[in-house]
Design a protein around this motif. Sequence first.
Motif, PDB file in Angstrom:
ATOM      1  N   THR A   1       9.049  -5.526   1.981  1.00  0.00           N
ATOM      2  CA  THR A   1       9.476  -5.098   3.311  1.00  0.00           C
ATOM      3  C   THR A   1       9.637  -3.576   3.300  1.00  0.00           C
ATOM      4  O   THR A   1       9.385  -2.916   2.291  1.00  0.00           O
ATOM      5  CB  THR A   1      10.827  -5.738   3.681  1.00  0.00           C
ATOM      6  OG1 THR A   1      11.844  -5.211   2.796  1.00  0.00           O
ATOM      7  CG2 THR A   1      10.780  -7.258   3.545  1.00  0.00           C
ATOM      8  N   ASP A   2      10.076  -3.018   4.420  1.00  0.00           N
ATOM      9  CA  ASP A   2      10.315  -1.577   4.464  1.00  0.00           C
ATOM     10  C   ASP A   2      11.437  -1.173   3.518  1.00  0.00           C
ATOM     11  O   ASP A   2      11.513  -0.019   3.100  1.00  0.00           O
ATOM     12  CB  ASP A   2      10.623  -1.126   5.890  1.00  0.00           C
ATOM     13  CG  ASP A   2      11.916  -1.727   6.412  1.00  0.00           C
ATOM     14  OD1 ASP A   2      12.104  -2.951   6.274  1.00  0.00           O
ATOM     15  OD2 ASP A   2      12.731  -0.974   6.982  1.00  0.00           O
ATOM     16  N   ARG A   3      12.301  -2.117   3.149  1.00  0.00           N
ATOM     17  CA  ARG A   3      13.365  -1.816   2.191  1.00  0.00           C
ATOM     18  C   ARG A   3      12.774  -1.485   0.824  1.00  0.00           C
ATOM     19  O   ARG A   3      13.258  -0.599   0.126  1.00  0.00           O
ATOM     20  CB  ARG A   3      14.312  -3.020   2.083  1.00  0.00           C
ATOM     21  CG  ARG A   3      15.500  -2.828   1.140  1.00  0.00           C
ATOM     22  CD  ARG A   3      16.366  -1.647   1.557  1.00  0.00           C
ATOM     23  NE  ARG A   3      16.626  -0.746   0.460  1.00  0.00           N
ATOM     24  CZ  ARG A   3      17.075   0.487   0.567  1.00  0.00           C
ATOM     25  NH1 ARG A   3      17.299   1.000   1.765  1.00  0.00           N
ATOM     26  NH2 ARG A   3      17.291   1.239  -0.470  1.00  0.00           N
ATOM     27  N   ALA A   4      11.687  -2.189   0.448  1.00  0.00           N
ATOM     28  CA  ALA A   4      11.011  -1.898  -0.815  1.00  0.00           C
ATOM     29  C   ALA A   4      10.429  -0.490  -0.798  1.00  0.00           C
ATOM     30  O   ALA A   4      10.434   0.214  -1.819  1.00  0.00           O
ATOM     31  CB  ALA A   4       9.910  -2.925  -1.069  1.00  0.00           C
TER      32      ALA A   4
ATOM     33  N   PHE B   1       0.822  -1.205   0.000  1.00  0.00           N
ATOM     34  CA  PHE B   1       0.000   0.000   0.000  1.00  0.00           C
ATOM     35  C   PHE B   1       0.858   1.258   0.000  1.00  0.00           C
ATOM     36  O   PHE B   1       0.617   2.200  -0.769  1.00  0.00           O
ATOM     37  CB  PHE B   1      -0.927  -0.004   1.224  1.00  0.00           C
ATOM     38  CG  PHE B   1      -1.569   1.326   1.508  1.00  0.00           C
ATOM     39  CD1 PHE B   1      -2.539   1.842   0.669  1.00  0.00           C
ATOM     40  CD2 PHE B   1      -1.194   2.069   2.624  1.00  0.00           C
ATOM     41  CE1 PHE B   1      -3.135   3.076   0.932  1.00  0.00           C
ATOM     42  CE2 PHE B   1      -1.786   3.285   2.891  1.00  0.00           C
ATOM     43  CZ  PHE B   1      -2.754   3.804   2.047  1.00  0.00           C
ATOM     44  N   THR B   2       1.878   1.289   0.847  1.00  0.00           N
ATOM     45  CA  THR B   2       2.746   2.470   0.928  1.00  0.00           C
ATOM     46  C   THR B   2       3.484   2.691  -0.387  1.00  0.00           C
ATOM     47  O   THR B   2       3.599   3.832  -0.861  1.00  0.00           O
ATOM     48  CB  THR B   2       3.753   2.324   2.088  1.00  0.00           C
ATOM     49  OG1 THR B   2       3.047   2.074   3.306  1.00  0.00           O
ATOM     50  CG2 THR B   2       4.583   3.581   2.242  1.00  0.00           C
ATOM     51  N   CYS B   3       3.969   1.598  -0.997  1.00  0.00           N
ATOM     52  CA  CYS B   3       4.644   1.719  -2.292  1.00  0.00           C
ATOM     53  C   CYS B   3       3.685   2.244  -3.365  1.00  0.00           C
ATOM     54  O   CYS B   3       4.074   3.056  -4.216  1.00  0.00           O
ATOM     55  CB  CYS B   3       5.208   0.369  -2.721  1.00  0.00           C
ATOM     56  SG  CYS B   3       6.686  -0.153  -1.825  1.00  0.00           S
ATOM     57  N   TYR B   4       2.435   1.785  -3.321  1.00  0.00           N
ATOM     58  CA  TYR B   4       1.440   2.290  -4.277  1.00  0.00           C
ATOM     59  C   TYR B   4       1.274   3.803  -4.120  1.00  0.00           C
ATOM     60  O   TYR B   4       1.192   4.531  -5.119  1.00  0.00           O
ATOM     61  CB  TYR B   4       0.091   1.596  -4.061  1.00  0.00           C
ATOM     62  CG  TYR B   4      -1.048   2.331  -4.725  1.00  0.00           C
ATOM     63  CD1 TYR B   4      -1.268   2.215  -6.096  1.00  0.00           C
ATOM     64  CD2 TYR B   4      -1.874   3.191  -3.987  1.00  0.00           C
ATOM     65  CE1 TYR B   4      -2.288   2.930  -6.711  1.00  0.00           C
ATOM     66  CE2 TYR B   4      -2.888   3.913  -4.596  1.00  0.00           C
ATOM     67  CZ  TYR B   4      -3.091   3.774  -5.956  1.00  0.00           C
ATOM     68  OH  TYR B   4      -4.091   4.489  -6.566  1.00  0.00           O
TER      69      TYR B   4
END
Length: 222
Positions: free
Chosen positions: A137-140, A121-124
């Motif tokens: 992960t948070d790395r992504a 969701f955050t990456c989107y």
Amino acid sequence: MSLLESFVKNVFQKQVKPVRGSILRCDLLGSLAHHTGVYLGDDRIAEVTEDEDGYAAVQEVTPEEFLNGDPGSLNRSGAFIYVATDDGEPIADELIALRAETQLGSTRGKYDLLSNNCHRFTCYCILGEDPEDMKLTDRAVAEALEEEYSVGSVNWSSTGFGCGDDSFDDVEYDTDEDDDEDDEDDLDEDDEDLDDEDDEDFDDEDDEEEEDDDLDENDDDD
């Protein structure tokens, strides 16, 4: 992030206040994993969590709820909330916040701890599209920020918000005004030092003039 690293970030390093459209993170399972979301401003955070039916539900939460999680959810055992920064400033975009807000109240398919989670969701919200990675992960999330905003390396800076706080406004942040006041104080001290030096110079000149007068009087006596 280890307990020692967390202690150093929150005690010795400058704390950064999040702004609308910035990315937040807290720890899960004793720092073995992490949870991310989008800051919407005014102590509002958009996040994804698994609902009762097993779907990835987008909801709005407070900083306290973001840090502690829902009852029965994964243990968000971190003591503080962190914000993604570059060179000490939050990486933020109004578009990130708007994308998050349009998703509030919706579900994003069946929740999966690795592939359809908070980080997807955050990456989107950062990229405007779902990432291709299947294990997120948070790395992504950091890589998405680095790609989209051309930053060298994302740093997770402490917001100073921890257990027992109700609002980011509870945290005392260093502001530019404080820095300006410190600079003005330094300038005032420098001016005072210069004034003292000038006074000393004048005193020296007066002493020299008195010595010259004494010499002139001695010459007259001779």
